[in-house]
Design a protein around this motif. Structure first.
Motif, mmCIF file in Angstrom:
data_model
loop_
_atom_site.group_PDB
_atom_site.id
_atom_site.type_symbol
_atom_site.label_atom_id
_atom_site.label_comp_id
_atom_site.label_asym_id
_atom_site.label_seq_id
_atom_site.Cartn_x
_atom_site.Cartn_y
_atom_site.Cartn_z
ATOM 1 N N SER A 140 0.833 -1.209 0.000
ATOM 2 C CA SER A 140 0.000 0.000 0.000
ATOM 3 C C SER A 140 0.865 1.256 0.000
ATOM 4 O O SER A 140 1.924 1.302 0.633
ATOM 5 C CB SER A 140 -0.912 0.008 1.232
ATOM 6 O OG SER A 140 -1.737 -1.129 1.264
ATOM 7 N N THR A 141 0.392 2.272 -0.703
ATOM 8 C CA THR A 141 1.114 3.535 -0.787
ATOM 9 C C THR A 141 0.402 4.679 -0.067
ATOM 10 O O THR A 141 0.910 5.788 -0.009
ATOM 11 C CB THR A 141 1.326 3.930 -2.251
ATOM 12 O OG1 THR A 141 0.039 4.019 -2.909
ATOM 13 C CG2 THR A 141 2.184 2.890 -2.971
ATOM 14 N N SER A 142 -0.800 4.400 0.462
ATOM 15 C CA SER A 142 -1.554 5.408 1.211
ATOM 16 C C SER A 142 -2.632 4.687 2.003
ATOM 17 O O SER A 142 -2.936 3.512 1.754
ATOM 18 C CB SER A 142 -2.183 6.433 0.263
ATOM 19 O OG SER A 142 -3.176 5.809 -0.547
ATOM 20 N N GLN A 173 -5.751 5.423 1.841
ATOM 21 C CA GLN A 173 -6.837 5.213 0.882
ATOM 22 C C GLN A 173 -6.588 3.960 0.048
ATOM 23 O O GLN A 173 -7.513 3.175 -0.212
ATOM 24 C CB GLN A 173 -6.975 6.437 -0.029
ATOM 25 C CG GLN A 173 -8.199 6.396 -0.922
ATOM 26 C CD GLN A 173 -8.343 7.663 -1.745
ATOM 27 O OE1 GLN A 173 -7.392 8.416 -1.918
ATOM 28 N NE2 GLN A 173 -9.542 7.921 -2.230
ATOM 29 N N ASP A 174 -5.353 3.746 -0.335
ATOM 30 C CA ASP A 174 -4.982 2.548 -1.086
ATOM 31 C C ASP A 174 -5.123 1.301 -0.220
ATOM 32 O O ASP A 174 -5.640 0.267 -0.672
ATOM 33 C CB ASP A 174 -3.542 2.698 -1.579
ATOM 34 C CG ASP A 174 -3.094 1.549 -2.472
ATOM 35 O OD1 ASP A 174 -3.925 1.044 -3.255
ATOM 36 O OD2 ASP A 174 -1.913 1.150 -2.398
ATOM 37 N N ARG A 230 -8.466 -0.515 -1.546
ATOM 38 C CA ARG A 230 -8.131 -1.385 -2.679
ATOM 39 C C ARG A 230 -7.291 -2.610 -2.315
ATOM 40 O O ARG A 230 -7.003 -3.422 -3.190
ATOM 41 C CB ARG A 230 -7.370 -0.574 -3.741
ATOM 42 C CG ARG A 230 -8.228 0.479 -4.426
ATOM 43 C CD ARG A 230 -7.458 1.217 -5.501
ATOM 44 N NE ARG A 230 -6.493 2.146 -4.940
ATOM 45 C CZ ARG A 230 -6.771 3.410 -4.643
ATOM 46 N NH1 ARG A 230 -7.993 3.876 -4.840
ATOM 47 N NH2 ARG A 230 -5.842 4.211 -4.147
ATOM 48 N N ARG A 231 -6.929 -2.760 -1.027
ATOM 49 C CA ARG A 231 -6.009 -3.866 -0.713
ATOM 50 C C ARG A 231 -6.420 -4.710 0.498
ATOM 51 O O ARG A 231 -6.234 -5.917 0.468
ATOM 52 C CB ARG A 231 -4.586 -3.308 -0.481
ATOM 53 C CG ARG A 231 -3.974 -2.683 -1.735
ATOM 54 C CD ARG A 231 -2.536 -2.293 -1.506
ATOM 55 N NE ARG A 231 -1.936 -1.675 -2.674
ATOM 56 C CZ ARG A 231 -1.377 -2.334 -3.689
ATOM 57 N NH1 ARG A 231 -1.346 -3.665 -3.673
ATOM 58 N NH2 ARG A 231 -0.851 -1.691 -4.714
ATOM 59 N N ARG A 280 6.383 6.863 -4.079
ATOM 60 C CA ARG A 280 5.935 5.574 -3.542
ATOM 61 C C ARG A 280 6.916 4.995 -2.523
ATOM 62 O O ARG A 280 6.496 4.398 -1.533
ATOM 63 C CB ARG A 280 5.739 4.572 -4.694
ATOM 64 C CG ARG A 280 4.591 4.915 -5.625
ATOM 65 C CD ARG A 280 4.542 3.925 -6.796
ATOM 66 N NE ARG A 280 4.292 2.571 -6.328
ATOM 67 C CZ ARG A 280 3.095 2.032 -6.202
ATOM 68 N NH1 ARG A 280 2.014 2.747 -6.517
ATOM 69 N NH2 ARG A 280 2.945 0.796 -5.792
ATOM 70 N N THR A 299 2.894 4.380 5.221
ATOM 71 C CA THR A 299 1.552 3.810 5.355
ATOM 72 C C THR A 299 1.573 2.537 6.187
ATOM 73 O O THR A 299 0.817 2.394 7.158
ATOM 74 C CB THR A 299 0.957 3.515 3.965
ATOM 75 O OG1 THR A 299 0.874 4.723 3.214
ATOM 76 C CG2 THR A 299 -0.421 2.899 4.096
#
Length: 350
Positions: free
Chosen positions: A193-195, A197-198, A202-203, A294, A301
């Motif tokens: 994950s890069t954030s 929110q990510d 999304r993960r 990233r 993160t």
């Protein structure tokens, strides 16, 4: 453990029968408040079913499957929404599977040549590695008296991640083999994950994300548009979603520990809701050039998730002695497997 297995045998028919009732409700009762009234007894039943078990693994799993996911799906179903209300009407076996298991049928992925889809070999290797890693963690716990408590807490984070993904993968494999369903993945490499929110969107545990969106996020977003406008409406919607997620996690924790809630686990999700809301606001205000690369945002993160998990999330598990109970169940399972192995070996020598 034996008593829990007997309870599981008794509960399974009750769940299937109750879902058959829900299936036929759609044909007899129109969507809306009236259908919700007819479904409320089933929703209440699913809230109380996890209390029939004492095993932390069974209680947590059944509470997650029924009291949370199944009930949220039924709430959507009451208003002709969600995965149980697909058009045309899905078959009864598929309705039961989708309702009581944390699975999501992959869209626009028809079966090839009438054959049951097979899992990706790379996925099998990944699950095998995580299963092996979980076994290594269990062995390392034998030396926990020589390891710093913070390191043990960090190990618990990976333990929960590996165990949750393996359980969900096993359920998905069973549904895939029995009904030929191509299912969407439950996790998408959360360590990359890069954030926030990510990570959350999304993960991590995507089944929960997909069910919280229509039940909490979308209604809150619709209401917030009239108050703060469409640009900033996602912010209270995101925060409200994390509050509900925290309360549901608190319910699962109560099932497993049977102690009075302190709501520290809820604060973990409230904190993440606040930080994610701020993150989204900054992304809307800043251009892509002003964002962190990233290789910087990724470790930040994952580090933030681990740090907050160790300080707010995991202490509640320890307060309820869930770790102690879990290790006792692992020992009982190991003894059971050892007895079975000795019995088979003894019979083969006769």
């Amino acid at each position: 453990m034996e008593g829990d297995m007997m309870n599981l045998i008794k509960v399974c028919p009750s769940v299937v029968i109750s879902l058959c009732y829900c299936y036929w409700i759609r044909k007899l009762v129109p969507p809306g408040i009236k259908r919700l009234v007819f479904l409320l007894p089933i929703i209440c039943l699913y809230i109380f079913i996890p209390l029939s078990f004492s095993s932390v693994h069974l209680t947590g799993t059944i509470g997650f499957f029924l009291a949370w996911l199944a009930n949220f799906k039924l709430l959507l179903f009451a208003f002709d929404m969600g995965p149980l209300s697909s058009h045309p009407l899905i078959s009864l076996p598929r309705f039961v599977a989708v309702a009581c298991f944390p699975i999501k049928i992959q869209q626009n992925q028809p079966r090839q040549n009438g054959k049951t889809p097979h899992p990706n070999p790379s996925s099998m290797i990944r699950y095998a590695i995580k299963g092996l890693s979980l076994g290594v963690l269990l062995k390392i716990y034998d030396y926990s008296d020589r390891i710093h408590p913070k390191v043990i807490m960090c190990m618990y984070c990976f333990h929960i991640y590996f165990l949750l993904e393996i359980i969900l993968a096993m359920v998905a494999a069973m549904a895939r083999s029995m009904m030929g369903l191509e299912l969407e993945p439950q996790f998408n490499d959360p360590l990359s994950s890069t954030s926030l929110q990510d990570f959350w969107g999304r993960r991590w545990n995507l089944m929960v994300t997909s069910i919280l969106r229509p039940t909490v996020y979308d209604p809150t977003l619709k209401a917030a548009v009239n108050v703060v406008g469409p640009k900033w409406a996602p912010l209270p919607a995101v925060f409200g979603t994390f509050v509900v997620s925290g309360l549901m996690h608190e319910l699962i924790l109560f099932y497993m520990g049977r102690l009075q809630p302190t709501f520290w686990m809820t604060w973990f999700f409230v904190l993440h809701g606040i930080f994610l809301t701020v993150e989204i606001a900054f992304k809307r205000a800043l251009t892509a050039r002003c964002r962190l690369p990233r290789f910087v945002s990724g470790p930040l993160t994952v580090g933030f998730v681990l740090a907050t998990g160790i300080s707010l999330f995991l202490p509640e598990f320890i307060r309820c002695q869930i770790d102690v109970k879990a290790f006792q169940e692992y020992a009982e399972l190991g003894q059971l497997l050892n007895n079975l192995t000795c019995g088979i070996f003894h019979n083969s020598n006769l």
